[in-house]
Design an enzyme around this catalytic site. Structure first.
Site, PDB file in Angstrom:
ATOM      1  N   CYS A   1       0.813  -1.213   0.000  1.00  0.00           N
ATOM      2  CA  CYS A   1       0.000   0.000   0.000  1.00  0.00           C
ATOM      3  C   CYS A   1       0.855   1.276   0.000  1.00  0.00           C
ATOM      4  O   CYS A   1       1.536   1.544  -0.977  1.00  0.00           O
ATOM      5  CB  CYS A   1      -0.976  -0.056   1.167  1.00  0.00           C
ATOM      6  SG  CYS A   1      -2.526   0.708   0.770  1.00  0.00           S
TER       7      CYS A   1
ATOM      8  N   HIS B   1      -3.909  -5.863   1.383  1.00  0.00           N
ATOM      9  CA  HIS B   1      -3.584  -6.026   2.799  1.00  0.00           C
ATOM     10  C   HIS B   1      -4.770  -6.660   3.482  1.00  0.00           C
ATOM     11  O   HIS B   1      -5.579  -7.296   2.828  1.00  0.00           O
ATOM     12  CB  HIS B   1      -3.176  -4.695   3.425  1.00  0.00           C
ATOM     13  CG  HIS B   1      -4.135  -3.583   3.212  1.00  0.00           C
ATOM     14  ND1 HIS B   1      -5.316  -3.503   3.878  1.00  0.00           N
ATOM     15  CD2 HIS B   1      -4.071  -2.504   2.390  1.00  0.00           C
ATOM     16  CE1 HIS B   1      -5.939  -2.386   3.491  1.00  0.00           C
ATOM     17  NE2 HIS B   1      -5.224  -1.768   2.583  1.00  0.00           N
TER      18      HIS B   1
HETATM   19  N1  GLN Z   1      -2.006   7.176   1.770  1.00  0.00           N
HETATM   20  C1  GLN Z   1      -1.989   6.315   0.619  1.00  0.00           C
HETATM   21  C2  GLN Z   1      -3.277   6.333  -0.184  1.00  0.00           C
HETATM   22  O1  GLN Z   1      -4.304   6.681   0.322  1.00  0.00           O
HETATM   23  C3  GLN Z   1      -1.706   4.900   1.046  1.00  0.00           C
HETATM   24  C4  GLN Z   1      -2.716   4.436   1.996  1.00  0.00           C
HETATM   25  C5  GLN Z   1      -2.419   3.136   2.519  1.00  0.00           C
HETATM   26  O2  GLN Z   1      -1.295   2.766   2.848  1.00  0.00           O
HETATM   27  N2  GLN Z   1      -3.504   2.477   2.652  1.00  0.00           N
HETATM   28  O3  GLN Z   1      -3.269   6.015  -1.343  1.00  0.00           O
END
Ligand code: GLN
Length: 266
Positions: free
Chosen positions: A99, A199
């Site tokens: 992510c 995830h």
């Molecule tokens: N902040 C990033 C996004 O929103 C990654 C978010 C996350 O790790 N879920 O794309």
């Protein structure tokens, strides 16, 4: 004394900042699957300001974070760890970036507020936040080491990730959004590095991905392929089947919803 060749050395990058998606759960799976085979995972953390020395670790883990935490980490990682991580992977170490970690292992991320966060350029992927978040169960056909299997997870990201022309996606989207919500790709694989939006956490219900990472890490540790004894994955497979069914079901509900809203005759 235990054989050092039976110890996988994992470096958990930014455990305090990049940890919002059960990243410790992913690491617990790696540890347990080694223990079940008479081996051991040695975990060290590397946070803000810490240097990483290529050759000291067999596997790197970089989890997800909110934009605010990512901004802190992006600048620090580019400064203190970027070159070492690229060298480590080019020398055969394995890496899983999930992510927000995936975004920063790529070329960079432009966040929701328009701020630009540098990536380390390990993965050929560029990310820009969109107006909406891409959220939900996700199912992909993933290919690792020439083998394709179903991998299930959950995604929650504003970022739309575009892969470079030569980049190899981790998989194709069966249900869910994936890299950018449109092109049907999910994640990226380069050498022994995986970047993905999946995830939830990823590894408990996808032991094949966990074992692939462990096999890669052991190959780095020992310089040769180390066969991993098969484990009883009945529960893990069941968990994946439930997540996969949810992903498929959500998709059909959405389709039904759209049809119900469509004007008569369409
Ligand atoms: N902040 C990033 C996004 O929103 C990654 C978010 C996350 O790790 N879920 O794309």
């Amino acid at each position: 004394m235990s054989d050092p060749m039976r110890v996988v050395r994992l470096c958990h990058l930014y455990p305090a900042e990049m940890n919002i998606y059960a990243d410790r759960g992913n690491i617990a799976v790696l540890a347990r699957r080694l223990e079940w085979r008479g081996m051991r995972l040695e975990v060290t953390g590397a946070g803000l300001g810490d240097a990483v020395l290529p050759g000291e670790h067999d596997l790197y883990y970089l989890g997800g974070g909110q934009d605010r935490d990512q901004a802190l980490v992006a600048a620090d990682m580019a400064r203190t760890k970027g070159d070492a991580l690229v060298s480590a992977v080019e020398d055969g170490a394995a890496l899983l970036a999930v992510c927000g970690g995936y975004q920063l292992a790529g070329r960079g991320y432009v966040g929701v507020d328009g701020s630009s966060m540098p990536g380390i350029g390990l993965l050929d992927a560029e990310t820009v936040a969109g107006d909406t978040r891409l959220i939900g169960d996700v199912l992909i056909d993933a290919t690792l080491d020439g083998e394709t299997r179903e991998v299930a997870g959950f995604e929650n990201h504003a970022g739309r990730t575009h892969l470079g022309a030569g980049a190899v996606p981790l998989g194709t989207v069966v249900a869910g959004h994936g890299n950018d919500g449109h092109d049907g790709t999910e994640g990226v694989v380069r050498l022994r590095a995986i970047g993905t939006y999946l995830h939830g956490p990823l590894l408990p219900k996808n032991p094949w991905v966990a074992d692939t990472l462990l096999a890669w890490a052991l190959a780095h540790r020992t310089g040769e392929a180390v066969p991993l004894a098969p484990l009883d994955d009945v529960l893990e497979d069941r968990a994946r089947a439930v997540a996969a069914g949810r992903a498929r079901g959500e998709r059909s509900e959405r389709l039904i919803g759209r049809r119900a809203q469509a004007p008569a005759g369409s």
